[in-house]
Write a protein that holds these residues in place. Structure first.
Motif, short mmCIF file in Angstrom:
data_model
loop_
_atom_site.label_atom_id
_atom_site.label_comp_id
_atom_site.label_asym_id
_atom_site.label_seq_id
_atom_site.Cartn_x
_atom_site.Cartn_y
_atom_site.Cartn_z
N PRO A 266 0.80 -1.20 0.06
CA PRO A 266 -0.08 0.10 -0.22
C PRO A 266 0.74 1.31 -0.10
N ILE A 267 1.87 0.99 0.73
CA ILE A 267 2.81 2.52 0.63
C ILE A 267 3.33 2.69 -0.78
N GLN B 236 0.66 3.93 -3.23
CA GLN B 236 0.36 5.34 -2.90
C GLN B 236 1.48 6.14 -3.42
N GLU B 237 2.72 5.87 -2.91
CA GLU B 237 3.73 6.75 -3.53
C GLU B 237 4.11 6.71 -4.92
N GLU C 54 -4.68 7.03 -3.65
CA GLU C 54 -4.46 7.70 -2.45
C GLU C 54 -5.96 7.44 -1.87
N GLY D 170 -8.95 8.36 2.71
CA GLY D 170 -7.65 8.31 2.52
C GLY D 170 -7.30 6.82 2.71
N ILE D 171 -6.06 6.38 1.73
CA ILE D 171 -5.67 4.97 2.02
C ILE D 171 -4.87 4.70 3.38
N GLU D 172 -4.67 5.94 3.82
CA GLU D 172 -3.97 5.60 5.25
C GLU D 172 -4.85 5.36 6.41
N MET E 70 -5.75 1.32 5.17
CA MET E 70 -4.68 0.26 5.12
C MET E 70 -4.17 0.49 6.64
N ASN E 71 -4.45 1.43 7.55
CA ASN E 71 -3.79 1.39 8.85
C ASN E 71 -4.38 0.14 9.48
N PRO E 72 -3.12 -0.47 9.93
CA PRO E 72 -3.48 -1.87 10.92
C PRO E 72 -4.04 -1.34 12.23
#
Lengths: 413, 413
Positions: free
Chosen positions: B168-169, B172-173, B178, B193-195, B198-200
């Motif tokens: 996922p990083i 995104q990058e 995003e 947002g993807i953060e 996908m944040n565990p």
């Protein structure tokens, strides 16, 4: 950078110097303090506590390292050349059943490097505002206990993984590994939750560079932790050990009175169970006005009660990566508000707005009886948190977290 | 649960019923609305917008599903038995170069299930308070557009990984992935947002259960997204498609005026570039008082101006998983504050306090001329955000985010 200069000497000279330095600090632990920029506003010098003066605060988006505010608890650790050469940071996963890993500075620099632009702010910034209502204890900071740098280092997540942390969710849920503790050469300790440390979007780094150069001694040489979005106290300097743990760090910086916001009616910490109050992690939304100028043509011929045009500028910041989405200003005692134009800092990704935002606002203001104008600013962050009107209702005995409207008066004459 | 009852009929009967139902909605799209609990305070019924009455709001920590506040934009989608049987959710990673995955309800229920207790609050909760200053547009919610449930489902993170999201990083990058967009059967769309997705530790789930039972139609049957810590509008109901994307969702719920907090001086959205204002994700810190009772012995013999003891109770909540760390109350117009005793909700992990906290406070209050007492409450969250004194300075034309001190009057006689 004295370690680099010293590094040019031959070894015997160096040893002699190191011995002399050691002798010096035995007599006076503050004898080897770094020299501070004379422009800093010093509140105490042993330990050094100094803020950025208002007129310099927003001169540069990245605060020049020599002007970066300083908040020490003890003498600044001094390392000899030999000590620097042999410096290791311990990654201690013993509570998790792994061997402790020692990593040298050189090996650390060989790991993937990331750079994070982050603002650090002291939890006591603007404490002096509280004192207008009732005395608080602690350094009487104005608005200048805040600064910004581009920090370079290694992701804490990578380091912990490298040291053997396999499944952080399982480590937490079943192994009760809840905290990551930071130990400093100066005896200071603090910790953060494993969710922040291991969050792939948390951007926590073990930092060895500030704006591309090695960390200055005042800011943690050779290693400090940068925890973006958290109060500066968690960004421990002079790191020599990082430890995975079931419990938060010991010591007053984590568990004591100094970084806990007490209820407004509590005067004596003995009246309250401190363990039930969380230690500060993120701070709320702040703003500050650093300059107010009359717009040309109005300066000489104003009259009391008249509305004049002024240009104000300043900063705003919120904890937890919550970007600044608006800054409102008033020049008529909060009857009407004008939104500022946001400048540097607006390009930060939503939710990862680790650094402050600068702003400028051309706006009307009413001339007061004494020929001054009074402006107030209030910021709004990504979670639409606002600054409260008055710090009277957030007063606390340690004077933490004063994020009430910023008020600034400017004499037009 | 009408699909379960209907499921007992034989197939031909079922088909006949389905045909009749379809005919009904063609004439009147609201003909198949679920029946709502008569205790709900209805603001509109087509679409249904109804809040929990104050006296019931804190009766249960988990709001009974039949009393959970309702905020619809359209008629509630109705599925025939056949449609339920064949229901699939699309996980569309085509923008990322992967095939779209279709998952049936049965297959979803075979994936690892997690349960998350989370509060949902409408961004317009307490809008009616703004109207005391100046009219806003939108449903005139009191304090009851907030409720809590234990939601069961599959981690969105697991689903996206299952559908082929590898790194996922990097996605995104380098891939500019995003956002994660949610599409509803009723035409509504929103994204996060993807953060967060996908944040565990973000705890976002594709949810099929509410308090252990299948979702009621009013709350998203068969599938909804739960985004803990985010405003309810991002917790899209009746999900039929989840999409990885470079851009946030289209449509008024994400990009329009309705979920954007405009500056206080803006009356007309044409005066402003809406794309520069972020759509609401997290909300700030709120509290509410739901009951005030005189403590026995003081009721019959009070006199105006006297201080009497009252017992108040209520709730507090903050967005972004920021736990409630304190609720302060005053009964003397904010001269003195008393901290409430926090109750259910205090056991939530720091930073993942997705649900509200209940509180109780026995405290002094001054009897007013008319024999009433006036209490104000203000909450403090983990980031030491506070509620502002007055909503006058956070007024905005769409009436969003009124988290000013909660004020409640109680007649003692």
């Amino acid at each position: 950078m004295e370690h680099m200069v010293v590094g040019k000497l031959i070894e015997e000279d160096q040893e002699a110097i190191d011995e002399q330095l050691e002798a010096l600090t035995q007599d006076d632990p503050y004898s080897l303090e770094p020299l501070s920029h004379t422009a800093l506003k010093v509140h105490s010098d042993q330990p050094m506590n100094a803020e950025v003066p208002e007129e310099l605060l927003t001169q540069h988006y990245l605060t020049p390292p020599s002007l970066f505010y300083i908040r020490h608890h003890h003498p600044v650790p001094h390392l000899t050349v030999e000590q620097i050469k042999n410096y290791n940071v311990e990654i201690d996963l013993s509570a998790y059943g792994k061997d402790t890993l020692k990593i040298s500075l050189d090996d650390l620099k060989k790991m993937p490097k990331v750079e994070v632009t982050a603002t650090l702010q002291c939890s006591g910034n603007r404490r002096s505002g509280f004192n207008e209502f009732e005395r608080t204890s602690g350094t009487k900071w104005g608005q200048g206990a805040i600064s910004t740098a581009k920090w370079g280092g290694v992701r804490l997540r990578d380091l912990l993984t490298h040291a053997g942390l396999e499944d952080p969710i399982d480590a937490q849920e079943n192994g009760k590994m809840e905290h990551v503790r930071f130990h400093s050469l100066d005896g200071m300790m603090a910790s953060i939750g494993i969710e922040k440390a291991m969050n792939p979007y948390g951007d926590v780094i073990l930092c060895y560079e500030m704006d591309g150069d090695p960390l200055p001694r005042d800011h943690g040489f050779p290693l400090r932790i940068i925890v973006p979005g958290y109060a500066a106290v968690r960004n421990v300097k002079w790191i020599n050990k990082i430890e995975l743990s079931k419990d938060e760090a010991e010591g007053p910086w984590q568990r004591g009175l100094n970084y806990k916001v007490l209820p407004p009616d509590v005067r004596d910490a003995n009246d309250i169970d401190l363990s039930k109050i969380p230690s500060i992690t993120e701070l709320g939304v702040y703003s500050g006005i650093t300059s107010i100028d009359a717009v040309e043509g109005y300066v000489s011929n104003y009259t009391v009660g008249e509305t004049v045009l002024v240009k104000a500028s300043g900063w705003a910041y919120s904890g937890g990566g919550r970007n600044i989405v608006r800054v409102d200003l008033t020049g008529d005692g909060a009857k009407t508000w004008k939104s500022a134009t946001l400048q540097e800092g607006t390009d930060q990704r939503y939710g990862r707005g680790w650094a402050w935002t600068f702003w400028e606002c051309t706006m009307p203001a009413i001339v007061q009886d004494d020929g001054s104008v009074h402006l107030y600013s209030k910021g709004v962050d990504l979670a639409f948190n606002v600054q409260p009107e008055s710090c009277a209702h957030q007063w606390n005995v340690r004077g933490l977290g004063n994020n009430s409207w910023f008020r600034k008066k400017a004499q037009l004459l």
